[in-house]
Design a protein around this motif. Sequence first.
Motif, PDB file in Angstrom:
ATOM      1  N   ARG A   2      21.833   0.920  -5.064  1.00 16.56           N
ATOM      2  CA  ARG A   2      21.098   0.909  -3.795  1.00 16.56           C
ATOM      3  C   ARG A   2      19.644   0.561  -4.081  1.00 16.56           C
ATOM      4  O   ARG A   2      18.998   1.201  -4.907  1.00 16.56           O
ATOM      5  CB  ARG A   2      21.194   2.285  -3.135  1.00 16.56           C
ATOM      6  N   ILE A   3      19.145  -0.462  -3.427  1.00 17.94           N
ATOM      7  CA  ILE A   3      17.761  -0.886  -3.623  1.00 17.94           C
ATOM      8  C   ILE A   3      16.997  -0.674  -2.328  1.00 17.94           C
ATOM      9  O   ILE A   3      17.324  -1.256  -1.291  1.00 17.94           O
ATOM     10  CB  ILE A   3      17.673  -2.364  -4.047  1.00 17.94           C
ATOM     11  N   GLU A   4      15.977   0.180  -2.397  1.00 24.47           N
ATOM     12  CA  GLU A   4      15.080   0.377  -1.268  1.00 24.47           C
ATOM     13  C   GLU A   4      13.902  -0.573  -1.455  1.00 24.47           C
ATOM     14  O   GLU A   4      13.244  -0.562  -2.505  1.00 24.47           O
ATOM     15  CB  GLU A   4      14.599   1.827  -1.217  1.00 24.47           C
ATOM     16  N   ILE A   5      13.642  -1.385  -0.460  1.00 20.94           N
ATOM     17  CA  ILE A   5      12.598  -2.402  -0.548  1.00 20.94           C
ATOM     18  C   ILE A   5      11.447  -2.007   0.367  1.00 20.94           C
ATOM     19  O   ILE A   5      11.551  -2.075   1.595  1.00 20.94           O
ATOM     20  CB  ILE A   5      13.138  -3.784  -0.138  1.00 20.94           C
ATOM     21  N   PHE A   6      10.348  -1.566  -0.235  1.00 22.70           N
ATOM     22  CA  PHE A   6       9.156  -1.218   0.529  1.00 22.70           C
ATOM     23  C   PHE A   6       8.313  -2.478   0.690  1.00 22.70           C
ATOM     24  O   PHE A   6       7.927  -3.114  -0.299  1.00 22.70           O
ATOM     25  CB  PHE A   6       8.366  -0.123  -0.183  1.00 22.70           C
ATOM     26  N   SER A   7       8.053  -2.841   1.932  1.00 15.46           N
ATOM     27  CA  SER A   7       7.345  -4.096   2.196  1.00 15.46           C
ATOM     28  C   SER A   7       6.551  -3.979   3.484  1.00 15.46           C
ATOM     29  O   SER A   7       6.769  -3.067   4.285  1.00 15.46           O
ATOM     30  CB  SER A   7       8.335  -5.263   2.300  1.00 15.46           C
ATOM     31  N   ASP A   8       5.640  -4.929   3.666  1.00 19.09           N
ATOM     32  CA  ASP A   8       4.920  -5.065   4.929  1.00 19.09           C
ATOM     33  C   ASP A   8       5.044  -6.521   5.356  1.00 19.09           C
ATOM     34  O   ASP A   8       4.874  -7.430   4.538  1.00 19.09           O
ATOM     35  CB  ASP A   8       3.450  -4.671   4.762  1.00 19.09           C
ATOM     36  N   MET A   9       5.341  -6.738   6.609  1.00 17.88           N
ATOM     37  CA  MET A   9       5.681  -8.082   7.063  1.00 17.88           C
ATOM     38  C   MET A   9       4.501  -9.057   7.022  1.00 17.88           C
ATOM     39  O   MET A   9       4.697 -10.265   7.044  1.00 17.88           O
ATOM     40  CB  MET A   9       6.249  -8.038   8.495  1.00 17.88           C
ATOM     41  N   VAL A  10       3.258  -8.543   6.982  1.00 14.51           N
ATOM     42  CA  VAL A  10       2.097  -9.425   6.879  1.00 14.51           C
ATOM     43  C   VAL A  10       1.597  -9.529   5.433  1.00 14.51           C
ATOM     44  O   VAL A  10       0.485  -9.999   5.197  1.00 14.51           O
ATOM     45  CB  VAL A  10       0.932  -8.981   7.799  1.00 14.51           C
ATOM     46  N   CYS A  11       2.434  -9.140   4.498  1.00 14.45           N
ATOM     47  CA  CYS A  11       2.111  -9.298   3.080  1.00 14.45           C
ATOM     48  C   CYS A  11       2.818 -10.561   2.575  1.00 14.45           C
ATOM     49  O   CYS A  11       4.041 -10.566   2.439  1.00 14.45           O
ATOM     50  CB  CYS A  11       2.589  -8.076   2.291  1.00 14.45           C
ATOM     51  N   PRO A  12       2.076 -11.646   2.316  1.00 13.89           N
ATOM     52  CA  PRO A  12       2.731 -12.876   1.866  1.00 13.89           C
ATOM     53  C   PRO A  12       3.520 -12.695   0.574  1.00 13.89           C
ATOM     54  O   PRO A  12       4.521 -13.385   0.348  1.00 13.89           O
ATOM     55  CB  PRO A  12       1.564 -13.849   1.670  1.00 13.89           C
ATOM     56  N   ASN A 158       8.295   6.469  10.416  1.00 14.26           N
ATOM     57  CA  ASN A 158       7.459   7.527   9.839  1.00 14.26           C
ATOM     58  C   ASN A 158       8.139   8.159   8.625  1.00 14.26           C
ATOM     59  O   ASN A 158       7.472   8.525   7.646  1.00 14.26           O
ATOM     60  CB  ASN A 158       7.146   8.587  10.890  1.00 14.26           C
ATOM     61  N   ALA A 159       9.464   8.273   8.680  1.00 10.78           N
ATOM     62  CA  ALA A 159      10.201   8.814   7.530  1.00 10.78           C
ATOM     63  C   ALA A 159      10.066   7.893   6.321  1.00 10.78           C
ATOM     64  O   ALA A 159       9.941   8.361   5.180  1.00 10.78           O
ATOM     65  CB  ALA A 159      11.676   9.013   7.895  1.00 10.78           C
ATOM     66  N   ASP A 160      10.076   6.590   6.563  1.00  5.89           N
ATOM     67  CA  ASP A 160       9.878   5.634   5.464  1.00  5.89           C
ATOM     68  C   ASP A 160       8.491   5.780   4.852  1.00  5.89           C
ATOM     69  O   ASP A 160       8.329   5.733   3.626  1.00  5.89           O
ATOM     70  CB  ASP A 160      10.040   4.193   5.971  1.00  5.89           C
ATOM     71  N   LEU A 161       7.480   5.929   5.692  1.00  7.11           N
ATOM     72  CA  LEU A 161       6.113   6.058   5.187  1.00  7.11           C
ATOM     73  C   LEU A 161       5.981   7.321   4.332  1.00  7.11           C
ATOM     74  O   LEU A 161       5.315   7.307   3.287  1.00  7.11           O
ATOM     75  CB  LEU A 161       5.128   6.074   6.355  1.00  7.11           C
ATOM     76  N   ALA A 162       6.632   8.390   4.776  1.00  7.66           N
ATOM     77  CA  ALA A 162       6.618   9.623   3.985  1.00  7.66           C
ATOM     78  C   ALA A 162       7.372   9.435   2.677  1.00  7.66           C
ATOM     79  O   ALA A 162       6.964   9.953   1.626  1.00  7.66           O
ATOM     80  CB  ALA A 162       7.227  10.768   4.799  1.00  7.66           C
ATOM     81  N   ARG A 163       8.455   8.691   2.719  1.00  7.38           N
ATOM     82  CA  ARG A 163       9.249   8.427   1.513  1.00  7.38           C
ATOM     83  C   ARG A 163       8.439   7.594   0.517  1.00  7.38           C
ATOM     84  O   ARG A 163       8.509   7.824  -0.692  1.00  7.38           O
ATOM     85  CB  ARG A 163      10.533   7.700   1.909  1.00  7.38           C
ATOM     86  N   ALA A 164       7.679   6.638   1.020  1.00  7.44           N
ATOM     87  CA  ALA A 164       6.820   5.833   0.148  1.00  7.44           C
ATOM     88  C   ALA A 164       5.813   6.724  -0.576  1.00  7.44           C
ATOM     89  O   ALA A 164       5.581   6.577  -1.786  1.00  7.44           O
ATOM     90  CB  ALA A 164       6.096   4.762   0.958  1.00  7.44           C
ATOM     91  N   VAL A 169       4.514   4.991  -3.921  1.00  3.90           N
ATOM     92  CA  VAL A 169       4.340   3.566  -3.643  1.00  3.90           C
ATOM     93  C   VAL A 169       2.914   3.335  -3.147  1.00  3.90           C
ATOM     94  O   VAL A 169       2.480   3.944  -2.170  1.00  3.90           O
ATOM     95  CB  VAL A 169       5.357   3.076  -2.587  1.00  3.90           C
ATOM     96  N   HIS A 170       2.190   2.463  -3.826  1.00  3.87           N
ATOM     97  CA  HIS A 170       0.808   2.170  -3.439  1.00  3.87           C
ATOM     98  C   HIS A 170       0.605   0.709  -3.049  1.00  3.87           C
ATOM     99  O   HIS A 170      -0.420   0.361  -2.476  1.00  3.87           O
ATOM    100  CB  HIS A 170      -0.144   2.516  -4.586  1.00  3.87           C
ATOM    101  N   GLY A 171       1.542  -0.150  -3.388  1.00  2.00           N
ATOM    102  CA  GLY A 171       1.437  -1.562  -3.064  1.00  2.00           C
ATOM    103  C   GLY A 171       2.822  -2.139  -2.856  1.00  2.00           C
ATOM    104  O   GLY A 171       3.834  -1.532  -3.233  1.00  2.00           O
ATOM    105  N   VAL A 172       2.867  -3.288  -2.245  1.00  3.92           N
ATOM    106  CA  VAL A 172       4.147  -3.917  -1.946  1.00  3.92           C
ATOM    107  C   VAL A 172       4.128  -5.382  -2.377  1.00  3.92           C
ATOM    108  O   VAL A 172       3.052  -5.996  -2.453  1.00  3.92           O
ATOM    109  CB  VAL A 172       4.467  -3.797  -0.435  1.00  3.92           C
ATOM    110  N   PRO A 173       5.330  -5.921  -2.674  1.00  7.52           N
ATOM    111  CA  PRO A 173       6.642  -5.291  -2.587  1.00  7.52           C
ATOM    112  C   PRO A 173       6.916  -4.339  -3.743  1.00  7.52           C
ATOM    113  O   PRO A 173       6.593  -4.631  -4.884  1.00  7.52           O
ATOM    114  CB  PRO A 173       7.601  -6.480  -2.638  1.00  7.52           C
TER     115      PRO A 173
END
Length: 200
Positions: A2-12, A158-164, A169-173
């Motif tokens: 299982r791969i959890e992918i932490f990302s932000d859509m405005v991060c190229p 909000n649960a994802d942000l808490a999980r990060a 997690v400090h940066g993405v991806p």
Amino acid sequence: MRIEIFSDMVCPWCYIGKRRLSIALERTGARPELVWRAFQLDPAYPSDVTWTLTDAHLNRYGINAAEDKRRQKMTTDLAAQVGLEYRLDRAIMANTADAHRMVKHGHAHGKGTETAEALMSGFAVEGRNIGDPGDLNAIAAELGLPPLEPGAYKKEVNADLARAAQYGVHGVPSLVVDERYMLVSPDIQDLTGFLEQHTG
């Protein structure tokens, strides 16, 4: 796996990372469960302005015009290496809270990865405003999804942000594999090697 992918859509870099992962999965034949997790690089980004990426660099992040141009060229060149045709000159910055809700909406309908990719493409390639409800619902319609209801999936985001924060997690991806391994901005070779080692 299982791969959890932490990302932000405005991060190229996140779209590049998504494409790198797709290439590594194709090379190895691995079929992990992919779970898209929300992360906001700038959660306080104002929702009442419509700035291009360049405008945001100059007006909010203290990046001068020469550095903005350098960054855009470097990122566009890296994107081209994985088959993406970036148009960051027309990218519109946005507060991504609603875009992350849209990814959860897509996941609820079995299209989480497709929704994440559509939003990343909307920002980095197509010049769409992924903070605008009209643009978001247009993307939803293109994916065959019903409109995103106001306020839906806030709890999940909000649960994802808490999980990060829990993972550090400090940066993405950032990719978290089986809640044990974290890979930050990995390249194709690193991803391929990891997948071969852990799925053989």
